[in-house]
Design a protein around this motif. Structure first.
Motif, PDB file in Angstrom:
ATOM      1  N   VAL A 221       0.145  13.837  -6.238  1.00 25.91           N
ATOM      2  CA  VAL A 221      -0.708  13.514  -7.540  1.00 25.91           C
ATOM      3  C   VAL A 221       0.280  12.671  -8.282  1.00 25.91           C
ATOM      4  O   VAL A 221      -0.379  11.665  -8.747  1.00 25.91           O
ATOM      5  N   LYS A 222       1.203  12.791  -8.612  1.00 26.42           N
ATOM      6  CA  LYS A 222       2.305  12.005  -9.317  1.00 26.42           C
ATOM      7  C   LYS A 222       2.137  10.609  -8.887  1.00 26.42           C
ATOM      8  O   LYS A 222       2.154   9.420  -9.680  1.00 26.42           O
ATOM      9  N   ALA A 223       2.250  10.257  -7.482  1.00 22.14           N
ATOM     10  CA  ALA A 223       1.908   8.999  -6.950  1.00 22.14           C
ATOM     11  C   ALA A 223       0.712   8.573  -6.820  1.00 22.14           C
ATOM     12  O   ALA A 223       0.580   7.367  -6.424  1.00 22.14           O
ATOM     13  N   GLY A 224      -0.223   9.177  -7.078  1.00 21.90           N
ATOM     14  CA  GLY A 224      -1.692   8.526  -7.566  1.00 21.90           C
ATOM     15  C   GLY A 224      -2.667   9.107  -6.505  1.00 21.90           C
ATOM     16  O   GLY A 224      -3.788   8.544  -6.397  1.00 21.90           O
TER      17      GLY A 224
ATOM     18  N   ALA B  28      -0.946  31.963   4.388  1.00 11.56           N
ATOM     19  CA  ALA B  28      -0.362  31.309   3.368  1.00 11.56           C
ATOM     20  C   ALA B  28      -0.335  31.844   1.917  1.00 11.56           C
ATOM     21  O   ALA B  28       0.615  31.705   1.373  1.00 11.56           O
ATOM     22  N   GLN B  29      -1.304  32.430   1.747  1.00 14.04           N
ATOM     23  CA  GLN B  29      -1.759  33.031   0.224  1.00 14.04           C
ATOM     24  C   GLN B  29      -0.703  34.166   0.178  1.00 14.04           C
ATOM     25  O   GLN B  29      -0.433  34.851  -1.109  1.00 14.04           O
ATOM     26  N   GLN B  30       0.056  34.630   1.215  1.00  9.84           N
ATOM     27  CA  GLN B  30       1.073  35.691   1.071  1.00  9.84           C
ATOM     28  C   GLN B  30       2.356  35.273   0.549  1.00  9.84           C
ATOM     29  O   GLN B  30       3.290  35.975   0.223  1.00  9.84           O
ATOM     30  N   PHE B  31       2.437  33.922   0.593  1.00 11.47           N
ATOM     31  CA  PHE B  31       3.786  33.304   0.445  1.00 11.47           C
ATOM     32  C   PHE B  31       3.546  32.507  -0.948  1.00 11.47           C
ATOM     33  O   PHE B  31       4.680  32.331  -1.996  1.00 11.47           O
ATOM     34  N   ILE B  32       2.511  31.729  -1.440  1.00  9.55           N
ATOM     35  CA  ILE B  32       2.272  31.234  -2.645  1.00  9.55           C
ATOM     36  C   ILE B  32       0.825  31.484  -3.129  1.00  9.55           C
ATOM     37  O   ILE B  32      -0.030  31.389  -2.123  1.00  9.55           O
ATOM     38  N   THR B  33       0.581  31.330  -4.246  1.00  7.43           N
ATOM     39  CA  THR B  33      -0.922  31.670  -4.866  1.00  7.43           C
ATOM     40  C   THR B  33      -1.472  30.462  -4.759  1.00  7.43           C
ATOM     41  O   THR B  33      -1.148  29.409  -5.148  1.00  7.43           O
ATOM     42  N   PRO B  34      -2.981  30.638  -4.347  1.00  5.06           N
ATOM     43  CA  PRO B  34      -3.792  29.490  -4.775  1.00  5.06           C
ATOM     44  C   PRO B  34      -3.876  28.946  -6.121  1.00  5.06           C
ATOM     45  O   PRO B  34      -4.106  27.790  -6.301  1.00  5.06           O
ATOM     46  N   LEU B  35      -3.712  29.868  -7.072  1.00  2.66           N
ATOM     47  CA  LEU B  35      -3.650  29.493  -8.455  1.00  2.66           C
ATOM     48  C   LEU B  35      -2.551  28.209  -8.698  1.00  2.66           C
ATOM     49  O   LEU B  35      -2.948  27.391  -9.416  1.00  2.66           O
ATOM     50  N   THR B  36      -1.591  28.699  -8.116  1.00  2.00           N
ATOM     51  CA  THR B  36      -0.449  27.627  -8.294  1.00  2.00           C
ATOM     52  C   THR B  36      -0.986  26.212  -7.799  1.00  2.00           C
ATOM     53  O   THR B  36      -0.719  25.134  -8.389  1.00  2.00           O
ATOM     54  N   LEU B  37      -1.262  26.196  -6.476  1.00  2.00           N
ATOM     55  CA  LEU B  37      -1.795  24.916  -5.966  1.00  2.00           C
ATOM     56  C   LEU B  37      -2.971  24.298  -6.476  1.00  2.00           C
ATOM     57  O   LEU B  37      -2.950  23.125  -6.644  1.00  2.00           O
ATOM     58  N   ALA B  38      -3.675  25.222  -6.913  1.00  2.00           N
ATOM     59  CA  ALA B  38      -4.996  24.814  -7.631  1.00  2.00           C
ATOM     60  C   ALA B  38      -4.640  23.993  -9.022  1.00  2.00           C
ATOM     61  O   ALA B  38      -5.105  22.739  -9.355  1.00  2.00           O
ATOM     62  N   THR B  39      -3.740  24.371  -9.918  1.00  2.00           N
ATOM     63  CA  THR B  39      -3.113  24.126 -11.068  1.00  2.00           C
ATOM     64  C   THR B  39      -2.622  22.694 -10.841  1.00  2.00           C
ATOM     65  O   THR B  39      -2.921  21.771 -11.499  1.00  2.00           O
ATOM     66  N   LEU B  40      -1.832  22.611  -9.772  1.00  2.00           N
ATOM     67  CA  LEU B  40      -1.220  21.371  -9.514  1.00  2.00           C
ATOM     68  C   LEU B  40      -1.959  20.148  -8.996  1.00  2.00           C
ATOM     69  O   LEU B  40      -1.898  19.083  -9.438  1.00  2.00           O
ATOM     70  N   SER B  41      -2.898  20.676  -8.367  1.00  2.00           N
ATOM     71  CA  SER B  41      -3.864  19.579  -7.534  1.00  2.00           C
ATOM     72  C   SER B  41      -4.949  19.218  -8.427  1.00  2.00           C
ATOM     73  O   SER B  41      -5.681  18.280  -8.233  1.00  2.00           O
ATOM     74  N   LYS B  42      -5.092  20.203  -9.461  1.00  2.00           N
ATOM     75  CA  LYS B  42      -6.478  20.025 -10.218  1.00  2.00           C
ATOM     76  C   LYS B  42      -7.354  19.959  -9.627  1.00  2.00           C
ATOM     77  O   LYS B  42      -8.548  19.517  -9.943  1.00  2.00           O
ATOM     78  N   ARG B  43      -7.837  21.009  -8.372  1.00  2.00           N
ATOM     79  CA  ARG B  43      -8.854  21.161  -7.747  1.00  2.00           C
ATOM     80  C   ARG B  43      -8.653  22.557  -6.960  1.00  2.00           C
ATOM     81  O   ARG B  43      -7.533  23.020  -6.920  1.00  2.00           O
ATOM     82  N   PRO B  44     -10.026  23.288  -7.077  1.00  2.00           N
ATOM     83  CA  PRO B  44      -9.872  24.392  -6.330  1.00  2.00           C
ATOM     84  C   PRO B  44      -9.401  24.470  -5.162  1.00  2.00           C
ATOM     85  O   PRO B  44      -9.747  23.831  -4.372  1.00  2.00           O
ATOM     86  N   VAL B  45      -8.574  25.550  -4.626  1.00  2.00           N
ATOM     87  CA  VAL B  45      -8.162  25.758  -3.410  1.00  2.00           C
ATOM     88  C   VAL B  45      -9.093  26.167  -2.569  1.00  2.00           C
ATOM     89  O   VAL B  45      -9.712  27.192  -2.911  1.00  2.00           O
TER      90      VAL B  45
ATOM     91  N   MET C 290       0.963  -1.121  -0.214  1.00  2.00           N
ATOM     92  CA  MET C 290       0.043   0.058  -0.036  1.00  2.00           C
ATOM     93  C   MET C 290       0.937   1.411  -0.064  1.00  2.00           C
ATOM     94  O   MET C 290       2.095   1.454   0.515  1.00  2.00           O
ATOM     95  N   SER C 291       0.371   2.265  -0.707  1.00  2.00           N
ATOM     96  CA  SER C 291       0.977   3.666  -0.436  1.00  2.00           C
ATOM     97  C   SER C 291      -0.114   4.707  -0.515  1.00  2.00           C
ATOM     98  O   SER C 291      -1.065   4.426  -0.400  1.00  2.00           O
ATOM     99  N   VAL C 292       0.444   5.805  -1.176  1.00  2.00           N
ATOM    100  CA  VAL C 292      -0.511   7.041  -1.131  1.00  2.00           C
ATOM    101  C   VAL C 292      -1.323   6.907  -2.339  1.00  2.00           C
ATOM    102  O   VAL C 292      -2.395   7.367  -2.454  1.00  2.00           O
ATOM    103  N   ALA C 293      -1.161   5.965  -3.395  1.00  2.00           N
ATOM    104  CA  ALA C 293      -1.936   5.687  -4.390  1.00  2.00           C
ATOM    105  C   ALA C 293      -3.349   5.620  -4.153  1.00  2.00           C
ATOM    106  O   ALA C 293      -3.547   4.502  -3.404  1.00  2.00           O
ATOM    107  N   GLY C 294      -4.304   6.338  -4.659  1.00  2.00           N
ATOM    108  CA  GLY C 294      -5.603   6.075  -4.293  1.00  2.00           C
ATOM    109  C   GLY C 294      -6.064   6.664  -3.138  1.00  2.00           C
ATOM    110  O   GLY C 294      -7.249   6.655  -2.851  1.00  2.00           O
TER     111      GLY C 294
END
Length: 407
Positions: free
Chosen positions: A29-32, A43-60, A1-5
């Motif tokens: 995400v790459k691990a499934g 947190a949004q003062q250090f990194i944008t929600p758009l960056t994490l939404a794009t990578l996670s494929k979900r709205p932050v 078992m792992s983080v996949a799924g």
């Protein structure tokens, strides 16, 4: 078992290390894994929600009520209870001192802390802050309190911090956080005689300060101790590794590493973990002497001759040997240049050890810095176990086998 799924809620809080959360999302995400990011306002003062939404494929998510910018056409609210039930794990990385304090005391004034209080899944905190904040008694107590609730703490790492200071407080690398999660869901291997045994190991050199820029040390790299820690961990033991300064990566994510510098720090860390240990392996090259009066400022080069007053450090093996309880097993190391076996036997009895592992600097390929080692092990019955030159990983397996036989 792992983080996949698995469904991972990733909480991101206000810290300069929030940039690493983007790397962590990508790895998960790459691990499934399915990843839902929840950000605090800071947190949004250090990194944008758009960056994490794009990578996670979900709205932050960041607030209880969705705005039009969160989900176009959706006037719903973010149900913290449903989110807590949805997740297979809540991972807060980076976890600031502020969120740690809030969660430890049950304060609930934003979406992330509300999710934490509602979560029925395992929760992992990966702290990130400056060294003095990390070691402040308040933070230490809050982390212990969170751990006592059954939460998992992914310890901060040692290194250069954003403030310019050097010490513990760096967010664990995303690869290590992923490895910790994978290890949590890993299918346990067949039990061995070491399953569940608590093993305390010391490794690496110590550094004894002369002034703020100079220190006394030795040539130890920590390779042998880290190999031993890895071998015990693979055998199912619960391993605490007290490590002097070394560039080596943690060999197994299940190992709890405690970073120290001086002989006194190593003694204190080892002493704290000793009572709970079933097996103790003292492989560190601890300084025998330390400067009696370290200078607060850099010592300037003036005199032709310079004298340094040294005082003895605490003998860790001898001190712990006097406190050894029935059933505890202790293994020490002896690096010798002459009268090897005679000196090793003296240490074996003087320090109340069960085994002494003898290295001779006269053996080629043995000792500090090598990837190989050649050892002779003498046990408390004076039985001698000689081994050929091997890789340090193989030597570690030999030592683990000796311990297994004694159990």
């Amino acid at each position: 078992m792992s983080v996949a799924g698995k469904r991972i809620l990733l909480g991101v809080t206000g810290s300069i290390s929030a940039y690493k959360s983007a790397l962590l999302v990508r790895l998960l995400v790459k691990a499934g894994a399915e990843v839902q990011v929840v950000m605090t306002d800071s947190a949004q003062q250090f990194i944008t929600p758009l960056t994490l939404a794009t990578l996670s494929k979900r709205p932050v998510l960041s607030a209880f009520v969705n705005t039009q910018s969160d989900r176009p056409g959706d006037g719903s609210w973010n149900n913290h209870v449903d989110l807590g039930l949805w997740a297979d794990a809540l991972v807060i990385a980076p976890a600031s001192a502020h969120i740690i304090a809030r969660c430890a005391t049950g304060l609930c004034n934003d979406l992330l802390s509300a999710i934490y209080l509602s979560a029925r899944c395992p929760v992992f905190f990966a702290p990130a802050m400056d060294v003095d904040m990390y070691h402040h008694r308040t933070t230490v107590d809050n982390l212990r309190r969170l751990e006592s609730f059954g939460n998992h703490i992914i310890e901060a790492e040692y290194g250069e911090l954003a403030s310019g200071l050097i010490g513990e407080g760096r967010l664990a690398e995303p690869e290590l956080i992923l490895a910790k999660l994978n290890a949590f869901w890993a299918v346990p291997s067949a039990p061995s005689g070491l399953s569940g045994k608590r093993v305390l190991i010391t490794a690496g050199p110590t550094q004894e300060p002369i002034d703020p820029v100079r220190y006394i040390s030795n040539h130890s790299t920590g390779k042998m101790g880290y190999a031993i820690a890895n071998a015990f961990a693979k055998a199912g033991a619960i391993v605490t590794l007290v490590s002097g300064p070394t560039s080596l990566p943690l060999p197994d994510p299940s190992i709890q590493r405690v970073d120290v510098r001086s002989a006194q720090e190593m003694f204190e860390a080892t002493q704290m973990a000793f009572a709970d240990a079933d097996i103790v392996v003292l492989s560190a090259a601890v300084a025998d002497y330390t400067p009696a009066h370290p200078a607060d400022q850099k010592i300037k080069k003036k005199e032709t001759f310079f004298s340094l007053e040294l005082t003895k450090t605490t003998d860790i093996a001898a001190t712990l040997g006097t406190r050894k309880q029935p059933g505890q097993l202790m293994m020490g190391f002896a690096l010798e240049t002459d009268n090897e076996r005679e000196n090793a036997l003296k240490k074996l009895y003087a320090k109340n050890l069960d085994w002494i592992v003898l290295n001779s600097l006269r053996d080629l390929g043995a000792g500090f810095g090598h990837d190989t080692n050649k050892i002779t092990v003498i046990d408390k019955d004076e039985q001698i176990h000689e081994f050929a030159l091997k890789s340090k990983d193989e030597v570690a397996q030999d030592l683990v086998s000796l311990v297994k036989k004694s159990l």
